[in-house]
Scaffold this active site. Sequence first.
Site, PDB file in Angstrom:
ATOM      1  CG  LEU A  76      -2.004  -1.156   1.181  1.00 44.50           C
ATOM      2  CD1 LEU A  76      -2.931  -1.073   2.387  1.00 44.50           C
ATOM      3  CD2 LEU A  76      -2.823  -1.191  -0.112  1.00 44.50           C
ATOM      4  CB  THR A  79       7.841  -2.490 -18.684  1.00 44.69           C
ATOM      5  OG1 THR A  79       7.787  -1.445 -19.650  1.00 44.69           O
ATOM      6  CG2 THR A  79       9.220  -2.455 -18.045  1.00 44.69           C
ATOM      7  CG  ASP A  80       6.878  -1.491 -23.987  1.00 47.23           C
ATOM      8  OD1 ASP A  80       6.999  -0.865 -22.907  1.00 47.23           O
ATOM      9  OD2 ASP A  80       6.185  -1.056 -24.935  1.00 47.23           O
ATOM     10  CD  GLU A  81       8.518   2.419 -19.916  1.00 47.81           C
ATOM     11  OE1 GLU A  81       9.409   3.098 -19.390  1.00 47.81           O
ATOM     12  OE2 GLU A  81       7.307   2.636 -19.758  1.00 47.81           O
ATOM     13  CE1 TYR A  83       8.666   0.499 -13.971  1.00 46.92           C
ATOM     14  CE2 TYR A  83       8.737   1.204 -16.268  1.00 46.92           C
ATOM     15  CZ  TYR A  83       8.201   0.398 -15.273  1.00 46.92           C
ATOM     16  OH  TYR A  83       7.219  -0.520 -15.584  1.00 46.92           O
ATOM     17  CE  LYS A 133       8.860  -4.267 -14.068  1.00 46.39           C
ATOM     18  NZ  LYS A 133       7.992  -4.872 -13.006  1.00 46.39           N
ATOM     19  NE  ARG A 181       6.217   6.027 -23.771  1.00 51.47           N
ATOM     20  CZ  ARG A 181       7.271   6.662 -24.306  1.00 51.47           C
ATOM     21  NH1 ARG A 181       7.484   6.659 -25.625  1.00 51.47           N
ATOM     22  NH2 ARG A 181       8.122   7.303 -23.526  1.00 51.47           N
TER      23      ARG A 181
HETATM   24  P1  NAD Z   1       1.111   0.655  -9.852  1.00 50.56           P
HETATM   25  O1  NAD Z   1       2.179   1.623  -9.510  1.00 50.56           O
HETATM   26  O2  NAD Z   1      -0.262   1.148 -10.160  1.00 50.56           O
HETATM   27  O3  NAD Z   1       0.953  -0.422  -8.674  1.00 50.56           O
HETATM   28  C1  NAD Z   1       2.034  -0.982  -8.033  1.00 50.56           C
HETATM   29  C2  NAD Z   1       1.530  -1.716  -6.788  1.00 50.56           C
HETATM   30  O4  NAD Z   1       2.644  -2.339  -6.143  1.00 50.56           O
HETATM   31  C3  NAD Z   1       0.886  -0.790  -5.759  1.00 50.56           C
HETATM   32  O5  NAD Z   1      -0.311  -1.353  -5.277  1.00 50.56           O
HETATM   33  C4  NAD Z   1       1.918  -0.693  -4.651  1.00 50.56           C
HETATM   34  O6  NAD Z   1       1.362  -0.465  -3.363  1.00 50.56           O
HETATM   35  C5  NAD Z   1       2.583  -2.061  -4.751  1.00 50.56           C
HETATM   36  N1  NAD Z   1       3.949  -2.064  -4.220  1.00 50.56           N
HETATM   37  C6  NAD Z   1       4.950  -1.189  -4.519  1.00 50.56           C
HETATM   38  N2  NAD Z   1       6.047  -1.489  -3.815  1.00 50.56           N
HETATM   39  C7  NAD Z   1       5.774  -2.613  -3.100  1.00 50.56           C
HETATM   40  C8  NAD Z   1       6.513  -3.413  -2.200  1.00 50.56           C
HETATM   41  N3  NAD Z   1       7.785  -3.121  -1.900  1.00 50.56           N
HETATM   42  N4  NAD Z   1       5.905  -4.479  -1.646  1.00 50.56           N
HETATM   43  C9  NAD Z   1       4.616  -4.786  -1.931  1.00 50.56           C
HETATM   44  N5  NAD Z   1       3.864  -4.042  -2.759  1.00 50.56           N
HETATM   45  C10 NAD Z   1       4.421  -2.966  -3.337  1.00 50.56           C
HETATM   46  O7  NAD Z   1       1.695  -0.194 -11.051  1.00 50.56           O
HETATM   47  P2  NAD Z   1       0.960  -0.801 -12.337  1.00 50.56           P
HETATM   48  O8  NAD Z   1       0.877   0.237 -13.383  1.00 50.56           O
HETATM   49  O9  NAD Z   1      -0.261  -1.507 -11.903  1.00 50.56           O
HETATM   50  O10 NAD Z   1       2.066  -1.849 -12.822  1.00 50.56           O
HETATM   51  C11 NAD Z   1       2.073  -3.170 -12.285  1.00 50.56           C
HETATM   52  C12 NAD Z   1       3.244  -3.937 -12.878  1.00 50.56           C
HETATM   53  O11 NAD Z   1       3.114  -3.975 -14.294  1.00 50.56           O
HETATM   54  C13 NAD Z   1       4.611  -3.311 -12.598  1.00 50.56           C
HETATM   55  O12 NAD Z   1       5.509  -4.349 -12.332  1.00 50.56           O
HETATM   56  C14 NAD Z   1       4.956  -2.585 -13.883  1.00 50.56           C
HETATM   57  O13 NAD Z   1       6.352  -2.526 -14.064  1.00 50.56           O
HETATM   58  C15 NAD Z   1       4.307  -3.484 -14.902  1.00 50.56           C
HETATM   59  N6  NAD Z   1       3.889  -2.807 -16.144  1.00 50.56           N
HETATM   60  C16 NAD Z   1       3.088  -1.703 -16.086  1.00 50.56           C
HETATM   61  C17 NAD Z   1       2.675  -1.113 -17.273  1.00 50.56           C
HETATM   62  C18 NAD Z   1       1.759   0.092 -17.260  1.00 50.56           C
HETATM   63  O14 NAD Z   1       1.492   0.661 -18.321  1.00 50.56           O
HETATM   64  N7  NAD Z   1       1.225   0.514 -16.122  1.00 50.56           N
HETATM   65  C19 NAD Z   1       3.083  -1.627 -18.506  1.00 50.56           C
HETATM   66  C20 NAD Z   1       3.915  -2.769 -18.515  1.00 50.56           C
HETATM   67  C21 NAD Z   1       4.295  -3.358 -17.318  1.00 50.56           C
HETATM   68  P1  TYD Z   2       3.536   7.705 -18.801  1.00 46.86           P
HETATM   69  O1  TYD Z   2       2.054   7.558 -18.658  1.00 46.86           O
HETATM   70  O2  TYD Z   2       4.295   8.300 -17.663  1.00 46.86           O
HETATM   71  O3  TYD Z   2       4.114   6.270 -19.206  1.00 46.86           O
HETATM   72  P2  TYD Z   2       5.619   5.850 -19.684  1.00 46.86           P
HETATM   73  O4  TYD Z   2       6.553   6.937 -19.349  1.00 46.86           O
HETATM   74  O5  TYD Z   2       5.869   4.614 -18.885  1.00 46.86           O
HETATM   75  O6  TYD Z   2       5.509   5.594 -21.160  1.00 46.86           O
HETATM   76  O7  TYD Z   2       3.846   8.596 -20.075  1.00 46.86           O
HETATM   77  C1  TYD Z   2       3.353   8.257 -21.351  1.00 46.86           C
HETATM   78  C2  TYD Z   2       3.903   9.255 -22.331  1.00 46.86           C
HETATM   79  O8  TYD Z   2       3.340  10.548 -22.055  1.00 46.86           O
HETATM   80  C3  TYD Z   2       5.400   9.448 -22.232  1.00 46.86           C
HETATM   81  O9  TYD Z   2       5.926   9.692 -23.549  1.00 46.86           O
HETATM   82  C4  TYD Z   2       5.559  10.696 -21.380  1.00 46.86           C
HETATM   83  C5  TYD Z   2       4.362  11.514 -21.756  1.00 46.86           C
HETATM   84  N1  TYD Z   2       3.802  12.387 -20.701  1.00 46.86           N
HETATM   85  C6  TYD Z   2       3.546  13.736 -20.974  1.00 46.86           C
HETATM   86  O10 TYD Z   2       3.800  14.227 -22.091  1.00 46.86           O
HETATM   87  N2  TYD Z   2       3.019  14.502 -19.983  1.00 46.86           N
HETATM   88  C7  TYD Z   2       2.734  13.993 -18.746  1.00 46.86           C
HETATM   89  O11 TYD Z   2       2.252  14.750 -17.861  1.00 46.86           O
HETATM   90  C8  TYD Z   2       2.997  12.611 -18.491  1.00 46.86           C
HETATM   91  C9  TYD Z   2       2.710  12.023 -17.142  1.00 46.86           C
HETATM   92  C10 TYD Z   2       3.519  11.848 -19.514  1.00 46.86           C
END
Ligand code: NAD
Ligand code: TYD
Length: 356
Positions: free
Chosen positions: A39, A137-139, A162, A166, A226
């Site tokens: 949390l 992630t694809d990143e 980040y 990962k 993206r």
């Molecule tokens: P988020 O930031 O919304 O959620 C992360 C969750 O992990 C939160 O509930 C947080 O409380 C919990 N958490 C963080 N540190 C912790 C710890 N030390 N112990 C236990 N719980 C912990 O993230 P998300 O966007 O839901 O992403 C989830 C996963 O998917 C991540 O591993 C992220 O790298 C991966 N991912 C996300 C995206 C995206 O677009 N959001 C895309 C590809 C992969």
């Molecule tokens: P984000 O949602 O942070 O995802 P990621 O960086 O993991 O791709 O950002 C998506 C794209 O939008 C990225 O190119 C950064 C851009 N961005 C803005 O231009 N303005 C913003 O306020 C944010 C949060 C992101």
Amino acid sequence: METNRRILVTGGCGFIGANFVRLLLAHQPDWRVINLDKLTYAGNLQNLEGVVEGEQYRFVKADICDASAMEALFVEEQIDLVAHFAAESHVDRSITGPAAFIQTNIVGTFTLLEAARKAWLSDTWKGNDPRFLHISTDEVYGSLGDTGMFTETTPFDPRSPYSASKASSDHLVNAYLHTYDLPVLITNCSNNYGPYQFPEKLIPLVFHNSTTGKELPIYGDGKYVRDWLYVKDHCEAIVEVLIKGKIGQSYNIGGNNEKQNLEVVTLICDTLDKKIGLPVSGAPRRELITFVKDRLGHDRRYAIDASFIREQLGWEPKVTFEEGIEKTVDWYLANQDWVGSVIDGTYLKYYEKMYG
Ligand code: NAD
Ligand code: TYD
């Protein structure tokens, strides 16, 4: 694969994790779901409002870096599946404060792998065939120019704290396969959007700012690309990989949906103008777009070639971007209380530091 699984979902109170827990509870009634979450600012119990603890579901508040708690939980619950989502996930935060990313994403993943190794590779393990799915992630693949796509064999080239954290965790997961034969799988997914996404990421941030009359900060020229995927499609892919994926394999997951940031932002603005009318100023919401200083080391373009998972597991995205944005805008409009409550003092302080 056997039914009656006992799955540990880490980070189940975050954006994708909460959508995943809800999907499992609806579609895998034979599985016991143990949601473990620290949390942090990004994890919110409200994301699972209505989900009741009982035989099918348990919530555990803990840190994945806590080795003794992780080891005890594997034994106590006889965990035989892991879907590991818990992470620090926001690139901008990794630039201003990378330490938490190293701790949770690298040390935390290592700690979980150790707990799984100790439980599953011991002589006393009597449970089902276990599987550990690491959600990545694809990143990790770095940044593309105008052409090309990431495949499962693209070399890693992470460029932000980040993505480097990962990529490190992906390497550790692979190392546990090769060194110990730990049954692991990895998914590398593109940008997700949909319900319960914390309003610091682009799409919910634009929703929140444009409904409250604030500027819409576009980094650099806004032409960064993206590949957007609706979160439910991602969660369905994860279930497929968990059940049918080949041990040791990485699967790329993407939306076949490349968009420039400016296109994304204007689509949200125009959708809102149509749904709830123009703001009191009378000006279309897209006029709130404000070009701001670029993100440091900003990756230009991500694009996923998702043909491998389609061919191997029959998964492909179902929700088009237009449908997904429509659903997402409707969800955020119906859940404005949620948006208000997750934007707490900590988040606002960070936001103000970034944008004044
Ligand atoms: P988020 O930031 O919304 O959620 C992360 C969750 O992990 C939160 O509930 C947080 O409380 C919990 N958490 C963080 N540190 C912790 C710890 N030390 N112990 C236990 N719980 C912990 O993230 P998300 O966007 O839901 O992403 C989830 C996963 O998917 C991540 O591993 C992220 O790298 C991966 N991912 C996300 C995206 C995206 O677009 N959001 C895309 C590809 C992969
Ligand atoms: P984000 O949602 O942070 O995802 P990621 O960086 O993991 O791709 O950002 C998506 C794209 O939008 C990225 O190119 C950064 C851009 N961005 C803005 O231009 N303005 C913003 O306020 C944010 C949060 C992101």
